[in-house]
Design a protein around this motif. Structure first.
Motif, PDB file in Angstrom:
ATOM      1  N   SER A  62      -3.466  -0.856   0.752  1.00 34.09           N
ATOM      2  CA  SER A  62      -2.399   0.135   0.606  1.00 34.09           C
ATOM      3  C   SER A  62      -1.267  -0.475  -0.202  1.00 34.09           C
ATOM      4  N   SER A  63      -0.590   0.326  -0.993  1.00 33.70           N
ATOM      5  CA  SER A  63       0.446  -0.184  -1.888  1.00 33.70           C
ATOM      6  C   SER A  63       1.827   0.253  -1.434  1.00 33.70           C
ATOM      7  N   SER A  64       2.812  -0.634  -1.561  1.00 30.04           N
ATOM      8  CA  SER A  64       4.193  -0.320  -1.235  1.00 30.04           C
ATOM      9  C   SER A  64       5.075  -1.052  -2.235  1.00 30.04           C
ATOM     10  N   ASP A  65       5.655  -0.309  -3.170  1.00 33.19           N
ATOM     11  CA  ASP A  65       6.448  -0.895  -4.264  1.00 33.19           C
ATOM     12  C   ASP A  65       5.591  -1.899  -5.035  1.00 33.19           C
ATOM     13  N   ASP A  66       6.111  -3.110  -5.232  1.00 26.92           N
ATOM     14  CA  ASP A  66       5.359  -4.127  -5.959  1.00 26.92           C
ATOM     15  C   ASP A  66       4.408  -4.896  -5.051  1.00 26.92           C
ATOM     16  N   GLN A  67       4.773  -4.945  -3.772  1.00 24.19           N
ATOM     17  CA  GLN A  67       3.911  -5.644  -2.813  1.00 24.19           C
ATOM     18  C   GLN A  67       2.855  -4.702  -2.266  1.00 24.19           C
ATOM     19  N   GLN A  68       1.781  -5.293  -1.799  1.00 19.96           N
ATOM     20  CA  GLN A  68       0.712  -4.524  -1.174  1.00 19.96           C
ATOM     21  C   GLN A  68       0.423  -5.105   0.208  1.00 19.96           C
ATOM     22  N   GLN A  69      -0.128  -4.264   1.078  1.00 19.02           N
ATOM     23  CA  GLN A  69      -0.423  -4.691   2.441  1.00 19.02           C
ATOM     24  C   GLN A  69      -1.872  -4.436   2.780  1.00 19.02           C
ATOM     25  N   LEU A  70      -2.455  -5.406   3.455  1.00 19.41           N
ATOM     26  CA  LEU A  70      -3.856  -5.316   3.866  1.00 19.41           C
ATOM     27  C   LEU A  70      -3.940  -5.588   5.360  1.00 19.41           C
ATOM     28  N   SER A  77     -12.652  -7.335  10.413  1.00 14.76           N
ATOM     29  CA  SER A  77     -12.863  -6.356   9.332  1.00 14.76           C
ATOM     30  C   SER A  77     -11.506  -5.974   8.757  1.00 14.76           C
ATOM     31  N   PHE A  78     -11.532  -5.163   7.723  1.00 11.47           N
ATOM     32  CA  PHE A  78     -10.283  -4.698   7.131  1.00 11.47           C
ATOM     33  C   PHE A  78      -9.971  -3.296   7.640  1.00 11.47           C
ATOM     34  N   GLY A  79      -8.695  -2.949   7.665  1.00 13.62           N
ATOM     35  CA  GLY A  79      -8.254  -1.669   8.204  1.00 13.62           C
ATOM     36  C   GLY A  79      -8.741  -0.479   7.417  1.00 13.62           C
ATOM     37  N   ALA A  80      -8.618   0.674   8.022  1.00  9.83           N
ATOM     38  CA  ALA A  80      -8.993   1.971   7.445  1.00  9.83           C
ATOM     39  C   ALA A  80     -10.486   2.095   7.237  1.00  9.83           C
TER      40      ALA A  80
END
Length: 228
Positions: free
Chosen positions: A111-119, A102-105
């Motif tokens: 979730s976004s961080s600057d130009d990159q995003q994390q999943l 499954s995916f987190g949260a």
């Protein structure tokens, strides 16, 4: 004639006395022989290590020492075997069939961080026994037109032990596509293969389009190790 008989009798008496004396001396020699046999017996006892009582104690002590050594060796062997057995019965590797994905949260949001995003991708042990997992998962982004296998980060994988019902995660870092930024990859799903496994699980991709960098040396989209 009488004088001759008297002399003969005297000679016979002297001979008898000498014979008796010789016999007496012989008897004394026999006694001396018996006494000499006693030191011979003592000499044998000394060669054996002392008096009979001392020899008995020495024999008893030697037997005790041998027995103790044998017991120690046997115990050492058992300990080693036990240790090896314990290692052999440890948690086995986690398999795809025993994991939930499954995916987190819990909401599948990115979730976004600057130009990159994390999943964050969650891996849950669905079995009733603990299992271990270590390494990078295989991650492939899918679109209607093709597939993109993501590269790995420079992080060092660590061994993770999952108790029954527990979870761990790994992170997909990606660079979203923006108008005019380059080639658009319209991801629709993500295929996840746990470390050291060949069976995969497919999840719907919750993010938007990704900037295609499948030929880049250091792409902005990649995967991290499990537990990292």
């Amino acid at each position: 004639m009488r004088l001759f008989h008297a002399a003969t009798a005297l000679a016979a008496t002297s001979a008898l006395a000498l014979t008796l004396t010789a016999c007496g001396n012989g008897s004394g020699n026999d006694a001396s022989g018996d006494q000499s046999s006693t030191p011979t017996s003592s000499s044998s006892a000394t060669a054996a290590g002392g008096t009979p009582a001392q020899n008995a104690d020495a024999t008893k002590g030697a037997g005790s020492s041998t027995g103790g050594g044998g017991t120690g060796t046997s115990t050492g062997g058992t300990g080693t075997g036990s240790s090896g057995g314990s290692g052999g019965t440890g948690a086995s590797r986690c398999h795809t069939a025993g994991l939930g994905f499954s995916f987190g949260a819990g909401d599948g949001k990115v979730s976004s961080s600057d130009d990159q995003q994390q999943l964050a991708v969650v891996l849950k042990n669905k079995t009733s026994a603990a299992c271990t997992i270590q390494g990078f998962p295989g991650v492939d982004l899918k679109s209607s037109g093709g597939s993109w296998s993501l590269t790995r980060s420079g992080a060092t994988p660590k061994k993770v032990t999952l108790a029954a019902g527990s979870s761990t995660t790994f992170t997909i870092t990606f660079l979203p596509w923006n108008q005019g930024s380059g080639t658009e990859f319209k991801a629709t799903s993500v295929v996840v293969t746990p470390p050291n496994e060949t069976t995969s699980t497919t999840l719907a991709w919750p993010g938007g389009s990704v900037l295609l960098q499948d030929g880049a040396t250091h792409p902005g989209t990649y995967t991290g190790p499990v537990g990292g």
